[in-house]
Each structure stands twice: as structure tokens, then as C-alpha cells.
Design a protein around this motif. Structure first.
Motif, PDB file in Angstrom:
ATOM      1  N   ALA A  39       0.817  -1.218   0.000  1.00  0.00           N
ATOM      2  CA  ALA A  39       0.000   0.000   0.000  1.00  0.00           C
ATOM      3  C   ALA A  39       0.847   1.263   0.000  1.00  0.00           C
ATOM      4  O   ALA A  39       0.444   2.284  -0.556  1.00  0.00           O
ATOM      5  N   ASP A  40       2.048   1.191   0.589  1.00  0.00           N
ATOM      6  CA  ASP A  40       2.883   2.391   0.695  1.00  0.00           C
ATOM      7  C   ASP A  40       3.883   2.542  -0.454  1.00  0.00           C
ATOM      8  O   ASP A  40       4.767   3.384  -0.397  1.00  0.00           O
ATOM      9  N   ASN A  41       3.728   1.767  -1.520  1.00  0.00           N
ATOM     10  CA  ASN A  41       4.643   1.866  -2.660  1.00  0.00           C
ATOM     11  C   ASN A  41       4.520   3.245  -3.301  1.00  0.00           C
ATOM     12  O   ASN A  41       3.415   3.758  -3.497  1.00  0.00           O
ATOM     13  N   VAL A  42       5.668   3.833  -3.646  1.00  0.00           N
ATOM     14  CA  VAL A  42       5.685   5.192  -4.204  1.00  0.00           C
ATOM     15  C   VAL A  42       5.020   5.287  -5.579  1.00  0.00           C
ATOM     16  O   VAL A  42       4.664   6.386  -6.008  1.00  0.00           O
ATOM     17  N   LEU A  43       4.826   4.166  -6.261  1.00  0.00           N
ATOM     18  CA  LEU A  43       4.208   4.186  -7.581  1.00  0.00           C
ATOM     19  C   LEU A  43       2.767   3.657  -7.564  1.00  0.00           C
ATOM     20  O   LEU A  43       2.203   3.339  -8.610  1.00  0.00           O
ATOM     21  N   VAL A  44       2.166   3.589  -6.382  1.00  0.00           N
ATOM     22  CA  VAL A  44       0.741   3.275  -6.247  1.00  0.00           C
ATOM     23  C   VAL A  44      -0.027   4.583  -6.255  1.00  0.00           C
ATOM     24  O   VAL A  44       0.293   5.512  -5.511  1.00  0.00           O
ATOM     25  N   ILE A  45      -1.037   4.650  -7.116  1.00  0.00           N
ATOM     26  CA  ILE A  45      -1.886   5.836  -7.222  1.00  0.00           C
ATOM     27  C   ILE A  45      -3.343   5.384  -7.103  1.00  0.00           C
ATOM     28  O   ILE A  45      -3.798   4.542  -7.886  1.00  0.00           O
ATOM     29  N   ASN A  46      -4.041   5.931  -6.129  1.00  0.00           N
ATOM     30  CA  ASN A  46      -5.453   5.592  -5.911  1.00  0.00           C
ATOM     31  C   ASN A  46      -5.681   4.085  -5.828  1.00  0.00           C
ATOM     32  O   ASN A  46      -6.625   3.556  -6.419  1.00  0.00           O
ATOM     33  N   GLY A  47      -4.797   3.388  -5.137  1.00  0.00           N
ATOM     34  CA  GLY A  47      -4.959   1.951  -4.914  1.00  0.00           C
ATOM     35  C   GLY A  47      -4.490   1.057  -6.038  1.00  0.00           C
ATOM     36  O   GLY A  47      -4.572  -0.163  -5.934  1.00  0.00           O
ATOM     37  N   GLU A  48      -3.999   1.650  -7.120  1.00  0.00           N
ATOM     38  CA  GLU A  48      -3.523   0.866  -8.265  1.00  0.00           C
ATOM     39  C   GLU A  48      -2.030   1.091  -8.475  1.00  0.00           C
ATOM     40  O   GLU A  48      -1.523   2.194  -8.285  1.00  0.00           O
ATOM     41  N   PHE A  49      -1.340   0.026  -8.890  1.00  0.00           N
ATOM     42  CA  PHE A  49       0.067   0.128  -9.268  1.00  0.00           C
ATOM     43  C   PHE A  49       0.103   0.786 -10.635  1.00  0.00           C
ATOM     44  O   PHE A  49      -0.513   0.308 -11.593  1.00  0.00           O
ATOM     45  N   SER A  50       0.798   1.896 -10.751  1.00  0.00           N
ATOM     46  CA  SER A  50       0.763   2.728 -11.956  1.00  0.00           C
ATOM     47  C   SER A  50       1.498   2.100 -13.145  1.00  0.00           C
ATOM     48  O   SER A  50       2.248   1.134 -13.007  1.00  0.00           O
ATOM     49  N   GLU A  51       1.291   2.734 -14.287  1.00  0.00           N
ATOM     50  CA  GLU A  51       1.986   2.335 -15.512  1.00  0.00           C
ATOM     51  C   GLU A  51       3.494   2.407 -15.313  1.00  0.00           C
ATOM     52  O   GLU A  51       4.237   1.525 -15.734  1.00  0.00           O
ATOM     53  N   ALA A  52       3.958   3.476 -14.658  1.00  0.00           N
ATOM     54  CA  ALA A  52       5.394   3.625 -14.381  1.00  0.00           C
ATOM     55  C   ALA A  52       5.885   2.493 -13.483  1.00  0.00           C
ATOM     56  O   ALA A  52       7.006   2.009 -13.648  1.00  0.00           O
ATOM     57  N   GLY A  53       5.059   2.074 -12.555  1.00  0.00           N
ATOM     58  CA  GLY A  53       5.421   0.957 -11.682  1.00  0.00           C
ATOM     59  C   GLY A  53       5.591  -0.339 -12.455  1.00  0.00           C
ATOM     60  O   GLY A  53       6.524  -1.108 -12.208  1.00  0.00           O
ATOM     61  N   LEU A  54       4.703  -0.581 -13.412  1.00  0.00           N
ATOM     62  CA  LEU A  54       4.810  -1.792 -14.232  1.00  0.00           C
ATOM     63  C   LEU A  54       6.096  -1.775 -15.059  1.00  0.00           C
ATOM     64  O   LEU A  54       6.808  -2.778 -15.140  1.00  0.00           O
ATOM     65  N   MET A  55       6.398  -0.618 -15.643  1.00  0.00           N
ATOM     66  CA  MET A  55       7.622  -0.500 -16.439  1.00  0.00           C
ATOM     67  C   MET A  55       8.854  -0.705 -15.554  1.00  0.00           C
ATOM     68  O   MET A  55       9.790  -1.413 -15.928  1.00  0.00           O
ATOM     69  N   GLU A  56       8.844  -0.098 -14.380  1.00  0.00           N
ATOM     70  CA  GLU A  56       9.977  -0.223 -13.463  1.00  0.00           C
ATOM     71  C   GLU A  56      10.127  -1.651 -12.950  1.00  0.00           C
ATOM     72  O   GLU A  56      11.236  -2.141 -12.776  1.00  0.00           O
ATOM     73  N   ASN A  57       9.024  -2.344 -12.753  1.00  0.00           N
ATOM     74  CA  ASN A  57       9.069  -3.745 -12.337  1.00  0.00           C
ATOM     75  C   ASN A  57       9.780  -4.594 -13.393  1.00  0.00           C
ATOM     76  O   ASN A  57      10.619  -5.440 -13.057  1.00  0.00           O
ATOM     77  N   TYR A  91      -2.887  -3.947 -20.141  1.00  0.00           N
ATOM     78  CA  TYR A  91      -4.234  -4.487 -20.283  1.00  0.00           C
ATOM     79  C   TYR A  91      -5.076  -4.226 -19.041  1.00  0.00           C
ATOM     80  O   TYR A  91      -6.296  -4.111 -19.134  1.00  0.00           O
ATOM     81  N   SER A  92      -4.416  -4.132 -17.879  1.00  0.00           N
ATOM     82  CA  SER A  92      -5.096  -3.747 -16.641  1.00  0.00           C
ATOM     83  C   SER A  92      -4.044  -3.341 -15.621  1.00  0.00           C
ATOM     84  O   SER A  92      -2.890  -3.762 -15.702  1.00  0.00           O
ATOM     85  N   LEU A  93      -4.464  -2.518 -14.664  1.00  0.00           N
ATOM     86  CA  LEU A  93      -3.573  -2.098 -13.590  1.00  0.00           C
ATOM     87  C   LEU A  93      -3.866  -2.938 -12.349  1.00  0.00           C
ATOM     88  O   LEU A  93      -5.026  -3.048 -11.942  1.00  0.00           O
ATOM     89  N   PRO A  94      -2.832  -3.511 -11.754  1.00  0.00           N
ATOM     90  CA  PRO A  94      -3.039  -4.325 -10.553  1.00  0.00           C
ATOM     91  C   PRO A  94      -3.321  -3.449  -9.332  1.00  0.00           C
ATOM     92  O   PRO A  94      -3.018  -2.256  -9.317  1.00  0.00           O
ATOM     93  N   GLN A  95      -3.878  -4.072  -8.313  1.00  0.00           N
ATOM     94  CA  GLN A  95      -4.281  -3.392  -7.089  1.00  0.00           C
ATOM     95  C   GLN A  95      -3.283  -3.664  -5.964  1.00  0.00           C
ATOM     96  O   GLN A  95      -2.495  -4.611  -6.026  1.00  0.00           O
ATOM     97  N   ILE A  96      -3.380  -2.849  -4.919  1.00  0.00           N
ATOM     98  CA  ILE A  96      -2.601  -3.091  -3.703  1.00  0.00           C
ATOM     99  C   ILE A  96      -2.849  -4.531  -3.245  1.00  0.00           C
ATOM    100  O   ILE A  96      -3.990  -4.999  -3.239  1.00  0.00           O
ATOM    101  N   GLY A  97      -1.788  -5.230  -2.884  1.00  0.00           N
ATOM    102  CA  GLY A  97      -1.888  -6.610  -2.410  1.00  0.00           C
ATOM    103  C   GLY A  97      -1.788  -7.657  -3.500  1.00  0.00           C
ATOM    104  O   GLY A  97      -1.567  -8.832  -3.202  1.00  0.00           O
TER     105      GLY A  97
END
Length: 138
Positions: A39-57, A91-97
Motif C-alpha cells: 500500500a505504501d509503494n511510491v508508484l501506487v496511485i489511488n490503490g492501483e500500481f501505476s503504468e510507471a510501476g509496471l515499467m519499473e518492475n 491491459y489492466s492495472l493491478p491493485q494493492i496486495g
């Protein structure tokens, strides 16, 4: 499998900017990782892991594979830089957890530059993919 504090020795990123938890598999061509989105990830926005987070992953999965090979060959872990992203599809943004399973495949390696293809799965479905050109700073 390498997890927790050990994964930090394989990637140049440090908390709070770590987007991989475990190195599941790594050889000369393929690297697989997992990441449970906190939940405290810097690339989570409104409960979703952002596009930037997916790229960084995907980029950090590639870095973990490179770092693992450096460790095996008794070399220092080098920094890498994304030089280009191509065909980035979400295709979809993942959620916290949610737990992400990421696979990065080395397509072409020429000197200190490589082209990798990456895919991320969540709940058994591909949620993102792209191709990246990555440069390694030796």
C-alpha cells in the motif's frame, strides 16, 4: 530463489524504489521475479500500481538477472539505464496486495546494450508487456 534483503544486493535501486521482492529464476536469457504490491509503494496511485510501476518492475527484473549473473561471475553489480521502450501495452492495472509475476527475456545483447522483452502476469493473466533497450554502465 533470492528474496528480501538479498534481492537488494542484485539491483542498484534501494527502498523506497524497489519493485521486485523475489528472484524466482535466472539464466543467460530469462529472468523471472515476483512482487507483492504494498500500500505504501511510491508508484501506487489511488490503490492501483501505476503504468510507471509496471515499467519499473520489468526493468528491475532485468536488473536482478544481470546482478545475479554478476554475482555468479564474481563481478560488481553494474547500473543499467532504460534507453528506449517500445510497444508498451497495458491491459489492466493491478491493485494493492496483488502479486505480480514478471518474465524478462534477453532478445539481443551487443556489448553493453541489450534488448529485452518483458511480460507481467497478475492472477494468471498477462497485464502488461513491452520491449526495452537497456544500457549497462560498466
Amino acid at each position: 530463489m533470492i528474496a528480501g534483503e538479498s534481492i537488494l544486493s542484485l539491483i542498484p535501486q534501494k527502498p523506497p524504489f524497489v519493485m521486485v521482492d523475489e528472484l524466482l529464476f535466472s539464466d543467460d536469457n530469462i529472468t523471472k521475479s515476483s512482487f507483492k504490491i504494498p500500500a505504501d509503494n511510491v508508484l501506487v496511485i489511488n490503490g492501483e500500481f501505476s503504468e510507471a510501476g509496471l515499467m519499473e518492475n520489468m526493468a528491475q527484473t532485468a536488473a536482478a538477472g544481470s546482478g545475479n549473473m554478476a554475482r555468479i561471475e564474481n563481478r560488481p553489480v553494474a547500473n543499467g539505464y532504460i534507453g528506449q521502450v517500445k510497444n508498451f501495452e497495458i491491459y489492466s492495472l493491478p491493485q494493492i496486495g496483488d502479486v505480480l509475476f514478471t518474465e524478462v527475456k534477453m532478445e539481443v545483447q551487443v556489448f553493453d546494450a541489450g534488448i529485452v522483452s518483458g511480460k507481467i502476469w497478475c492472477n494468471g493473466e498477462v497485464i502488461a508487456q513491452c520491449e526495452m533497450k537497456i544500457f549497462i554502465n560498466q
